[in-house]
Motif scaffolding. Sequence first.
Motif, PDB file in Angstrom:
ATOM      1  N   PHE A 111      -0.569   9.266 -13.917  1.00  0.00           N
ATOM      2  CA  PHE A 111      -1.270  10.239 -13.083  1.00  0.00           C
ATOM      3  C   PHE A 111      -0.283  11.260 -12.514  1.00  0.00           C
ATOM      4  O   PHE A 111       0.875  10.936 -12.260  1.00  0.00           O
ATOM      5  CB  PHE A 111      -1.976   9.543 -11.909  1.00  0.00           C
ATOM      6  N   ASP A 112      -0.759  12.460 -12.290  1.00  0.00           N
ATOM      7  CA  ASP A 112       0.043  13.502 -11.647  1.00  0.00           C
ATOM      8  C   ASP A 112      -0.241  13.429 -10.151  1.00  0.00           C
ATOM      9  O   ASP A 112      -1.217  14.008  -9.658  1.00  0.00           O
ATOM     10  CB  ASP A 112      -0.315  14.873 -12.223  1.00  0.00           C
ATOM     11  N   LEU A 113       0.618  12.701  -9.417  1.00  0.00           N
ATOM     12  CA  LEU A 113       0.369  12.381  -8.014  1.00  0.00           C
ATOM     13  C   LEU A 113       1.401  13.018  -7.106  1.00  0.00           C
ATOM     14  O   LEU A 113       2.502  13.362  -7.528  1.00  0.00           O
ATOM     15  CB  LEU A 113       0.416  10.861  -7.807  1.00  0.00           C
ATOM     16  N   ALA A 114       1.031  13.126  -5.830  1.00  0.00           N
ATOM     17  CA  ALA A 114       1.958  13.571  -4.793  1.00  0.00           C
ATOM     18  C   ALA A 114       1.816  12.630  -3.600  1.00  0.00           C
ATOM     19  O   ALA A 114       0.699  12.252  -3.224  1.00  0.00           O
ATOM     20  CB  ALA A 114       1.661  15.004  -4.372  1.00  0.00           C
ATOM     21  N   TYR A 115       2.954  12.230  -3.030  1.00  0.00           N
ATOM     22  CA  TYR A 115       2.963  11.354  -1.854  1.00  0.00           C
ATOM     23  C   TYR A 115       2.886  12.214  -0.596  1.00  0.00           C
ATOM     24  O   TYR A 115       3.627  13.186  -0.444  1.00  0.00           O
ATOM     25  CB  TYR A 115       4.223  10.498  -1.843  1.00  0.00           C
ATOM     26  N   LEU A 116       1.994  11.840   0.305  1.00  0.00           N
ATOM     27  CA  LEU A 116       1.825  12.580   1.546  1.00  0.00           C
ATOM     28  C   LEU A 116       2.941  12.254   2.538  1.00  0.00           C
ATOM     29  O   LEU A 116       3.470  11.137   2.556  1.00  0.00           O
ATOM     30  CB  LEU A 116       0.477  12.254   2.190  1.00  0.00           C
ATOM     31  N   ALA A 117       3.267  13.218   3.379  1.00  0.00           N
ATOM     32  CA  ALA A 117       4.171  12.975   4.504  1.00  0.00           C
ATOM     33  C   ALA A 117       3.366  12.355   5.640  1.00  0.00           C
ATOM     34  O   ALA A 117       2.175  12.643   5.817  1.00  0.00           O
ATOM     35  CB  ALA A 117       4.808  14.281   4.957  1.00  0.00           C
ATOM     36  N   ASP A 118       3.993  11.495   6.421  1.00  0.00           N
ATOM     37  CA  ASP A 118       3.296  10.843   7.528  1.00  0.00           C
ATOM     38  C   ASP A 118       3.093  11.827   8.678  1.00  0.00           C
ATOM     39  O   ASP A 118       3.771  12.862   8.762  1.00  0.00           O
ATOM     40  CB  ASP A 118       4.088   9.638   8.009  1.00  0.00           C
ATOM     41  N   SER A 119       2.163  11.496   9.548  1.00  0.00           N
ATOM     42  CA  SER A 119       1.872  12.324  10.725  1.00  0.00           C
ATOM     43  C   SER A 119       1.632  11.419  11.920  1.00  0.00           C
ATOM     44  O   SER A 119       1.052  10.333  11.784  1.00  0.00           O
ATOM     45  CB  SER A 119       0.625  13.185  10.491  1.00  0.00           C
ATOM     46  N   ASP A 120       2.055  11.858  13.091  1.00  0.00           N
ATOM     47  CA  ASP A 120       1.825  11.129  14.341  1.00  0.00           C
ATOM     48  C   ASP A 120       2.328   9.684  14.278  1.00  0.00           C
ATOM     49  O   ASP A 120       1.779   8.804  14.950  1.00  0.00           O
ATOM     50  CB  ASP A 120       0.332  11.131  14.709  1.00  0.00           C
ATOM     51  N   ASP A 121       3.346   9.442  13.473  1.00  0.00           N
ATOM     52  CA  ASP A 121       3.866   8.082  13.308  1.00  0.00           C
ATOM     53  C   ASP A 121       2.767   7.083  12.975  1.00  0.00           C
ATOM     54  O   ASP A 121       2.755   5.935  13.440  1.00  0.00           O
ATOM     55  CB  ASP A 121       4.601   7.624  14.579  1.00  0.00           C
ATOM     56  N   ALA A 122       1.843   7.542  12.132  1.00  0.00           N
ATOM     57  CA  ALA A 122       0.713   6.689  11.773  1.00  0.00           C
ATOM     58  C   ALA A 122       1.146   5.487  10.941  1.00  0.00           C
ATOM     59  O   ALA A 122       0.475   4.452  10.925  1.00  0.00           O
ATOM     60  CB  ALA A 122      -0.335   7.503  11.000  1.00  0.00           C
ATOM     61  N   GLY A 123       2.251   5.608  10.235  1.00  0.00           N
ATOM     62  CA  GLY A 123       2.766   4.478   9.453  1.00  0.00           C
ATOM     63  C   GLY A 123       2.012   4.209   8.176  1.00  0.00           C
ATOM     64  O   GLY A 123       2.046   3.086   7.652  1.00  0.00           O
ATOM     65  N   VAL A 124       1.330   5.239   7.626  1.00  0.00           N
ATOM     66  CA  VAL A 124       0.547   5.047   6.405  1.00  0.00           C
ATOM     67  C   VAL A 124       1.089   5.875   5.250  1.00  0.00           C
ATOM     68  O   VAL A 124       0.479   5.930   4.183  1.00  0.00           O
ATOM     69  CB  VAL A 124      -0.936   5.383   6.635  1.00  0.00           C
ATOM     70  N   ALA A 125       2.226   6.525   5.430  1.00  0.00           N
ATOM     71  CA  ALA A 125       2.814   7.353   4.384  1.00  0.00           C
ATOM     72  C   ALA A 125       4.319   7.424   4.595  1.00  0.00           C
ATOM     73  O   ALA A 125       4.836   7.053   5.661  1.00  0.00           O
ATOM     74  CB  ALA A 125       2.205   8.754   4.396  1.00  0.00           C
ATOM     75  N   SER A 126       5.019   7.888   3.568  1.00  0.00           N
ATOM     76  CA  SER A 126       6.476   8.027   3.620  1.00  0.00           C
ATOM     77  C   SER A 126       7.153   6.719   4.015  1.00  0.00           C
ATOM     78  O   SER A 126       8.105   6.689   4.788  1.00  0.00           O
ATOM     79  CB  SER A 126       6.879   9.132   4.600  1.00  0.00           C
ATOM     80  N   ILE A 127       6.656   5.608   3.474  1.00  0.00           N
ATOM     81  CA  ILE A 127       7.224   4.291   3.750  1.00  0.00           C
ATOM     82  C   ILE A 127       8.279   4.009   2.682  1.00  0.00           C
ATOM     83  O   ILE A 127       7.959   3.843   1.508  1.00  0.00           O
ATOM     84  CB  ILE A 127       6.139   3.202   3.730  1.00  0.00           C
ATOM     85  N   GLU A 128       9.533   3.985   3.078  1.00  0.00           N
ATOM     86  CA  GLU A 128      10.611   3.782   2.110  1.00  0.00           C
ATOM     87  C   GLU A 128      10.952   2.301   2.009  1.00  0.00           C
ATOM     88  O   GLU A 128      11.124   1.620   3.009  1.00  0.00           O
ATOM     89  CB  GLU A 128      11.856   4.568   2.517  1.00  0.00           C
ATOM     90  N   SER A 129      11.027   1.821   0.777  1.00  0.00           N
ATOM     91  CA  SER A 129      11.296   0.409   0.535  1.00  0.00           C
ATOM     92  C   SER A 129      12.539   0.240  -0.331  1.00  0.00           C
ATOM     93  O   SER A 129      12.953   1.154  -1.045  1.00  0.00           O
ATOM     94  CB  SER A 129      10.095  -0.244  -0.165  1.00  0.00           C
ATOM     95  N   THR A 130      13.107  -0.938  -0.253  1.00  0.00           N
ATOM     96  CA  THR A 130      14.274  -1.319  -1.034  1.00  0.00           C
ATOM     97  C   THR A 130      14.002  -2.683  -1.649  1.00  0.00           C
ATOM     98  O   THR A 130      13.411  -3.553  -1.008  1.00  0.00           O
ATOM     99  CB  THR A 130      15.522  -1.396  -0.138  1.00  0.00           C
TER     100      THR A 130
END
Length: 312
Positions: free
Chosen positions: A209-228
């Motif tokens: 799929f041609d997707l884009a990841y959203l940036a988080d807002s208001d520290d909602a914690g539902v986007a831009s979650i970086e994992s290792t």
Amino acid sequence: MPTTIKSMSLKAGFLLTALTTTPAMAELDELRFGVPPWSGVTVKSEVAAQLLETMGYQTRQQDLAVSVILEGLSNNDLEVYLGGWYPVQTDMVEPLVADGKVEKVVSNISGANSGLVVPQYVYDAGVTTVAELAEHHDRFDGEIQGIEAGTGINEAILNAIDNDLAGLGDWQLRESSTSAMLAQAEQKMADEEWVTFVGWEPHWMNVSFDLAYLADSDDAGVASIESTVWTITPASLADEAPEVHRFLSQYVIDIEDQNEWVHEYSYEERPADEVANEWIGNNLDTVAEWLEGVETREGESAIEQVRAQFGS
């Protein structure tokens, strides 16, 4: 007296008394992988296993739950786990590290992203952050497509809804299986409808799929979650199998490569051993970086052995 001494499970009631009369621990001849039911770790383990077999080791891959894998590593019943996903597994692994039972050898995947995604055409239309979802509530039917109930990302989304973070207070989360979520999203994208759903790397969705990841807002914690993702072994592995440990410490995978592995295995439904074998043969330069300075069990150059077996 046997020439090889290997740790035995304490549950079996065996003690390592032989170690008191043996000056050094001989190298392991079989390497046991703990593999959770995740396609990315399945292929990643298969690639490593094929390389280790070329180096002269026997390997065995066991399909197990994460909790069982970690117990097996702690008891020296397993040697390799390539799926230590942080921050999700932090509380499970760190106490074992602190007790000296396991070692976090290397971050084999870094900077993996997860959170809410949208099709690229939606992102290009101006929806680049979580807060901008709310500005187009009706285009999305006020719905977020989620995965299995009880997962961490779903709980974060429900928390954002309950607390009206980033304007999501009047949205609904549609929980379902991962496969059902992706099938629903694929259908909507085929019709160029607006949809937002849970995405993560590595996964075949990033290839198909041609997707884009959203940036988080208001520290909602539902986007831009970086994992290792960490490679985890028993703390004794460096002494028991130093060449294996050296290889594992250098076995670091590009996210794009693992995305491709998962796409071939899970989406194209090709056997993991075929995917791994083909990829190794086509990417010997990368393999050479993983095997730099590593020797086989016979003391020969590991990369030369691999080139001889996998090279065209």
